[in-house]
Design a protein around this motif. Structure first.
Motif, PDB file in Angstrom:
ATOM      1  N   ALA A  91       0.825  -1.206   0.000  1.00  0.00           N
ATOM      2  CA  ALA A  91       0.000   0.000   0.000  1.00  0.00           C
ATOM      3  C   ALA A  91       0.860   1.259   0.000  1.00  0.00           C
ATOM      4  O   ALA A  91       0.556   2.241  -0.690  1.00  0.00           O
ATOM      5  CB  ALA A  91      -0.926  -0.002   1.220  1.00  0.00           C
ATOM      6  N   ASP A  92       1.946   1.228   0.747  1.00  0.00           N
ATOM      7  CA  ASP A  92       2.805   2.403   0.883  1.00  0.00           C
ATOM      8  C   ASP A  92       3.602   2.677  -0.389  1.00  0.00           C
ATOM      9  O   ASP A  92       3.764   3.835  -0.803  1.00  0.00           O
ATOM     10  CB  ASP A  92       3.753   2.202   2.068  1.00  0.00           C
ATOM     11  N   GLU A  93       4.077   1.623  -1.028  1.00  0.00           N
ATOM     12  CA  GLU A  93       4.941   1.785  -2.200  1.00  0.00           C
ATOM     13  C   GLU A  93       4.166   1.802  -3.509  1.00  0.00           C
ATOM     14  O   GLU A  93       4.704   2.181  -4.559  1.00  0.00           O
ATOM     15  CB  GLU A  93       5.968   0.650  -2.218  1.00  0.00           C
ATOM     16  N   GLY A  94       2.897   1.393  -3.460  1.00  0.00           N
ATOM     17  CA  GLY A  94       2.057   1.427  -4.642  1.00  0.00           C
ATOM     18  C   GLY A  94       0.816   2.246  -4.373  1.00  0.00           C
ATOM     19  O   GLY A  94       0.895   3.400  -3.932  1.00  0.00           O
ATOM     20  N   ALA A  95      -0.335   1.654  -4.627  1.00  0.00           N
ATOM     21  CA  ALA A  95      -1.609   2.319  -4.374  1.00  0.00           C
ATOM     22  C   ALA A  95      -2.564   1.295  -3.791  1.00  0.00           C
ATOM     23  O   ALA A  95      -2.542   0.115  -4.174  1.00  0.00           O
ATOM     24  CB  ALA A  95      -2.183   2.913  -5.659  1.00  0.00           C
ATOM     25  N   ALA A  96      -3.421   1.718  -2.864  1.00  0.00           N
ATOM     26  CA  ALA A  96      -4.346   0.784  -2.226  1.00  0.00           C
ATOM     27  C   ALA A  96      -5.517   1.542  -1.639  1.00  0.00           C
ATOM     28  O   ALA A  96      -5.443   2.751  -1.399  1.00  0.00           O
ATOM     29  CB  ALA A  96      -3.634  -0.021  -1.134  1.00  0.00           C
ATOM     30  N   GLY A  97      -6.593   0.811  -1.401  1.00  0.00           N
ATOM     31  CA  GLY A  97      -7.740   1.420  -0.755  1.00  0.00           C
ATOM     32  C   GLY A  97      -8.966   0.548  -0.847  1.00  0.00           C
ATOM     33  O   GLY A  97      -8.966  -0.494  -1.518  1.00  0.00           O
ATOM     34  N   PRO A  98     -10.039   0.964  -0.183  1.00  0.00           N
ATOM     35  CA  PRO A  98     -11.305   0.235  -0.260  1.00  0.00           C
ATOM     36  C   PRO A  98     -11.977   0.508  -1.601  1.00  0.00           C
ATOM     37  O   PRO A  98     -11.881   1.618  -2.140  1.00  0.00           O
ATOM     38  CB  PRO A  98     -12.120   0.817   0.895  1.00  0.00           C
ATOM     39  N   ILE A  99     -12.650  -0.485  -2.136  1.00  0.00           N
ATOM     40  CA  ILE A  99     -13.390  -0.335  -3.390  1.00  0.00           C
ATOM     41  C   ILE A  99     -14.779  -0.945  -3.208  1.00  0.00           C
ATOM     42  O   ILE A  99     -15.026  -1.702  -2.270  1.00  0.00           O
ATOM     43  CB  ILE A  99     -12.656  -0.996  -4.580  1.00  0.00           C
ATOM     44  N   ASP A 100     -15.678  -0.607  -4.120  1.00  0.00           N
ATOM     45  CA  ASP A 100     -17.010  -1.194  -4.102  1.00  0.00           C
ATOM     46  C   ASP A 100     -17.032  -2.499  -4.868  1.00  0.00           C
ATOM     47  O   ASP A 100     -16.262  -2.709  -5.808  1.00  0.00           O
ATOM     48  CB  ASP A 100     -18.027  -0.238  -4.725  1.00  0.00           C
ATOM     49  N   SER A 101     -17.950  -3.367  -4.469  1.00  0.00           N
ATOM     50  CA  SER A 101     -18.187  -4.614  -5.178  1.00  0.00           C
ATOM     51  C   SER A 101     -19.178  -4.325  -6.310  1.00  0.00           C
ATOM     52  O   SER A 101     -19.157  -3.240  -6.902  1.00  0.00           O
ATOM     53  CB  SER A 101     -18.729  -5.669  -4.214  1.00  0.00           C
ATOM     54  N   ILE A 102     -20.032  -5.281  -6.640  1.00  0.00           N
ATOM     55  CA  ILE A 102     -21.080  -5.081  -7.636  1.00  0.00           C
ATOM     56  C   ILE A 102     -22.422  -5.416  -6.996  1.00  0.00           C
ATOM     57  O   ILE A 102     -22.491  -5.911  -5.879  1.00  0.00           O
ATOM     58  CB  ILE A 102     -20.859  -5.963  -8.886  1.00  0.00           C
ATOM     59  N   VAL A 103     -23.476  -5.168  -7.731  1.00  0.00           N
ATOM     60  CA  VAL A 103     -24.829  -5.587  -7.342  1.00  0.00           C
ATOM     61  C   VAL A 103     -25.177  -6.824  -8.154  1.00  0.00           C
ATOM     62  O   VAL A 103     -25.193  -6.757  -9.384  1.00  0.00           O
ATOM     63  CB  VAL A 103     -25.849  -4.460  -7.612  1.00  0.00           C
ATOM     64  N   PRO A 104     -25.429  -7.970  -7.505  1.00  0.00           N
ATOM     65  CA  PRO A 104     -25.337  -8.220  -6.064  1.00  0.00           C
ATOM     66  C   PRO A 104     -23.918  -8.635  -5.674  1.00  0.00           C
ATOM     67  O   PRO A 104     -23.198  -9.225  -6.483  1.00  0.00           O
ATOM     68  CB  PRO A 104     -26.313  -9.378  -5.860  1.00  0.00           C
ATOM     69  N   PRO A 105     -23.495  -8.366  -4.420  1.00  0.00           N
ATOM     70  CA  PRO A 105     -22.143  -8.697  -3.985  1.00  0.00           C
ATOM     71  C   PRO A 105     -22.005 -10.166  -3.580  1.00  0.00           C
ATOM     72  O   PRO A 105     -21.813 -10.497  -2.406  1.00  0.00           O
ATOM     73  CB  PRO A 105     -21.933  -7.756  -2.792  1.00  0.00           C
ATOM     74  N   GLU A 106     -22.082 -11.042  -4.541  1.00  0.00           N
ATOM     75  CA  GLU A 106     -22.026 -12.487  -4.310  1.00  0.00           C
ATOM     76  C   GLU A 106     -20.961 -13.063  -5.229  1.00  0.00           C
ATOM     77  O   GLU A 106     -20.898 -12.699  -6.407  1.00  0.00           O
ATOM     78  CB  GLU A 106     -23.402 -13.097  -4.586  1.00  0.00           C
ATOM     79  N   SER A 107     -20.120 -13.958  -4.721  1.00  0.00           N
ATOM     80  CA  SER A 107     -18.923 -14.378  -5.436  1.00  0.00           C
ATOM     81  C   SER A 107     -19.206 -14.901  -6.835  1.00  0.00           C
ATOM     82  O   SER A 107     -18.441 -14.642  -7.770  1.00  0.00           O
ATOM     83  CB  SER A 107     -18.165 -15.440  -4.619  1.00  0.00           C
ATOM     84  N   SER A 108     -20.293 -15.647  -7.011  1.00  0.00           N
ATOM     85  CA  SER A 108     -20.587 -16.216  -8.319  1.00  0.00           C
ATOM     86  C   SER A 108     -20.859 -15.138  -9.358  1.00  0.00           C
ATOM     87  O   SER A 108     -20.642 -15.347 -10.549  1.00  0.00           O
ATOM     88  CB  SER A 108     -21.782 -17.176  -8.243  1.00  0.00           C
ATOM     89  N   ALA A 109     -21.361 -13.988  -8.929  1.00  0.00           N
ATOM     90  CA  ALA A 109     -21.560 -12.862  -9.842  1.00  0.00           C
ATOM     91  C   ALA A 109     -20.335 -11.964  -9.892  1.00  0.00           C
ATOM     92  O   ALA A 109     -20.007 -11.393 -10.941  1.00  0.00           O
ATOM     93  CB  ALA A 109     -22.784 -12.051  -9.421  1.00  0.00           C
ATOM     94  N   CYS A 110     -19.645 -11.841  -8.761  1.00  0.00           N
ATOM     95  CA  CYS A 110     -18.527 -10.895  -8.672  1.00  0.00           C
ATOM     96  C   CYS A 110     -17.333 -11.298  -9.529  1.00  0.00           C
ATOM     97  O   CYS A 110     -16.745 -10.449 -10.223  1.00  0.00           O
ATOM     98  CB  CYS A 110     -18.079 -10.766  -7.220  1.00  0.00           C
ATOM     99  N   TRP A 111     -16.940 -12.568  -9.477  1.00  0.00           N
ATOM    100  CA  TRP A 111     -15.728 -12.957 -10.206  1.00  0.00           C
ATOM    101  C   TRP A 111     -15.900 -12.882 -11.715  1.00  0.00           C
ATOM    102  O   TRP A 111     -14.991 -12.419 -12.416  1.00  0.00           O
ATOM    103  CB  TRP A 111     -15.243 -14.326  -9.733  1.00  0.00           C
ATOM    104  N   PRO A 112     -17.037 -13.276 -12.292  1.00  0.00           N
ATOM    105  CA  PRO A 112     -17.222 -13.012 -13.718  1.00  0.00           C
ATOM    106  C   PRO A 112     -17.156 -11.518 -14.047  1.00  0.00           C
ATOM    107  O   PRO A 112     -16.607 -11.130 -15.085  1.00  0.00           O
ATOM    108  CB  PRO A 112     -18.610 -13.595 -14.003  1.00  0.00           C
ATOM    109  N   ALA A 113     -17.700 -10.663 -13.170  1.00  0.00           N
ATOM    110  CA  ALA A 113     -17.652  -9.219 -13.407  1.00  0.00           C
ATOM    111  C   ALA A 113     -16.227  -8.694 -13.311  1.00  0.00           C
ATOM    112  O   ALA A 113     -15.773  -7.903 -14.151  1.00  0.00           O
ATOM    113  CB  ALA A 113     -18.560  -8.495 -12.415  1.00  0.00           C
ATOM    114  N   LEU A 114     -15.497  -9.122 -12.286  1.00  0.00           N
ATOM    115  CA  LEU A 114     -14.119  -8.663 -12.104  1.00  0.00           C
ATOM    116  C   LEU A 114     -13.229  -9.090 -13.270  1.00  0.00           C
ATOM    117  O   LEU A 114     -12.392  -8.310 -13.738  1.00  0.00           O
ATOM    118  CB  LEU A 114     -13.572  -9.191 -10.779  1.00  0.00           C
ATOM    119  N   THR A 115     -13.411 -10.309 -13.742  1.00  0.00           N
ATOM    120  CA  THR A 115     -12.511 -10.841 -14.775  1.00  0.00           C
ATOM    121  C   THR A 115     -12.908 -10.440 -16.191  1.00  0.00           C
ATOM    122  O   THR A 115     -12.164 -10.720 -17.132  1.00  0.00           O
ATOM    123  CB  THR A 115     -12.435 -12.378 -14.684  1.00  0.00           C
ATOM    124  N   THR A 116     -14.065  -9.787 -16.351  1.00  0.00           N
ATOM    125  CA  THR A 116     -14.474  -9.311 -17.669  1.00  0.00           C
ATOM    126  C   THR A 116     -14.587  -7.789 -17.727  1.00  0.00           C
ATOM    127  O   THR A 116     -14.521  -7.213 -18.810  1.00  0.00           O
ATOM    128  CB  THR A 116     -15.843  -9.887 -18.072  1.00  0.00           C
TER     129      THR A 116
END
Length: 447
Positions: A42-67
């Protein structure tokens, strides 16, 4: 250069991405004095909290993140999705993801991608360098490609997932031991293939963090019996990520991200029980177990997590709500959810989102009409087997949150501010200096 020195002459920049499923940024930040490797990142790069998606459920989130696109384009809305024009449901797998994955873009550009343990990737793709599928895979033998990968993973007793059933026991010792074993083997496998140094994109996910959070998060937040074991597990996660970072070559940028946040769970909310009690939902007989058992008097039903559907004429097989009444009925249901109170008079829903606000694409036809984002402490369930009460408690004491997911980018020029999951895929492509059309994504690059 570190231990994983480049073994070939390609000088294009590369990415090593590591998912830490369900890890809230605030928890990591609160313990940067102990999680020194993530603190350094975090100190040497960049970091922070981010929002998920609607709905915040892994089966929906990972396809969204990877596409980099929303469920209206991926076609995956949750752990269970509804067939078009039917009450039949199915569990989405990798083949159900309709949008282009970031590793497919890499392979199409003539570069190589190693993909390990990403949820919703079964069966493993054969158009990538190597892949072991993640969450929802039946086992390593069927989830690995090519044969060399399967044989190696079997030799180290690699596990696709920790055993969540062990978390149901009051004594969590066996569950914690299993979680450590799963994490250890995951790290060994990641390290082994990172050392191959024959990839341009390495994309691996530590799923065990989500499992540990589901059964131990309240122990952490409320100084419970297993608080120290919880933090100790994350000390190991931090150490493994630090060792990976220290040994990556100079031409590799490391990213670490979670797909949603986490918080303590106080009550499960049984949405279909509530709908039944409020007169929105009825069944053809008393022996009901699934969506197909609802009657033609039903006006609304729910699927996890927090997805609500109007039983619309012409869309559902036994739709009871005419198109002319759709907006009115949806508004009534939305208002009821927004006003819904749980035990101690606490509001159950933080907000209720209409589908037009968050979903667009070729797969809108199975989109929920409303999605309820719960307040901290209320986990929205949607089974069709009857519950005596609308609110109850199960074996889990931790739940997903829409906010407070995590992102770390080992690049000081990156900016992690007003970010959500959709921004990660274009960021990866930018860091790899790959050409793409920004209009294809719902997010934007952070560099």
């Amino acid at each position: 250069m570190g231990l994983f020195d480049r073994l070939r002459g390609d000088d294009k920049p590369r990415i090593a991405f590591f998912g830490i499923d369900g890890v809230p940024y605030s928890f990591l930040e609160d313990h940067f004095d102990e999680f020194q490797h993530l603190a350094a990142l975090a100190d040497e790069g960049a970091a922070g909290p981010i929002d998920s998606i609607v709905p915040p459920e892994s089966s929906a989130c990972w396809p969204a993140l990877t596409t980099g696109v929303n469920p209206g384009q991926t076609g995956v809305y949750g752990f269970q999705d509804r067939e078009i024009g039917s009450y039949e449901t199915y569990v989405p797998m990798g083949r159900d993801v309709q949008a282009t994955r970031v590793w497919d873009r890499v392979q199409d550009a003539g570069r190589d991608a190693t993909v390990m343990n990403v949820p919703v990737t079964f069966p493993p793709q054969r158009n990538v360098q190597r892949m072991v599928s993640g969450f929802l895979s039946p086992g390593v033998d069927k989830a690995s490609y090519p044969d060399e990968l399967r044989e190696y993973l079997q030799s180290i007793d690699y596990k696709i997932d920790a055993n969540p059933k062990l978390g149901h026991d009051e004594d969590k010792s066996e569950f914690i031991e299993n979680a450590h074993e799963t994490l250890d083997a995951r790290y060994e496998a990641f390290k082994h293939y990172l050392q191959q140094d024959d990839w341009d994109l390495f994309f691996g996910v530590f799923m065990t963090t989500d499992r540990v959070n589901h059964f131990l998060y309240k122990h952490y937040e409320e100084d419970g019996e297993y608080k120290e074991e919880f933090i100790d597990f994350y000390r190991k996660v931090d150490r493994y990520l630090g060792e990976i970072r220290q040994n990556l070559p100079d031409d590799v940028t490391m990213l670490v991200a979670s797909d949603h946040g986490f918080t303590s769970l106080d009550y499960e909310f049984y949405a279909n029980t509530w709908l039944e009690q409020e007169g929105w939902l009825s069944y053809e007989d008393d022996d009901h177990e699934e969506l197909g058992d609802i009657s033609d008097d039903t006006e609304a039903y729910s699927l996890i997590p927090g997805r609500f559907y109007i039983n619309l004429e012409g869309r559902e097989p036994r739709g009871s709500v005419p198109e002319s009444e759709y907006e009115e009925k949806r508004a009534q249901l939305k208002e009821a959810l927004e006003n819904l109170e749980g035990p101690e008079g606490r509001k159950v829903c933080d907000r209720v989102v209409e589908k037009e606000e968050v979903f667009h694409g070729d797969h809108e036809d199975i989109a929920p009409d409303l999605v309820a984002i719960p307040n901290y402490g209320f986990d929205l369930k949607a089974g069709f087997k009857g519950h005596d009460d609308v609110f109850g408690q199960g074996p889990r004491n931790g739940m997903h949150s829409f906010d407070n997911a995590s992102l770390f980018v080992d690049d000081p020029e990156a900016t992690v501010r007003d970010v959500d999951l959709y921004d990660i895929a274009p960021t990866i492509l930018d860091l790899m200096e790959m050409e793409y059309d920004p209009g294809e994504f719902d997010g934007k690059s952070l560099v």
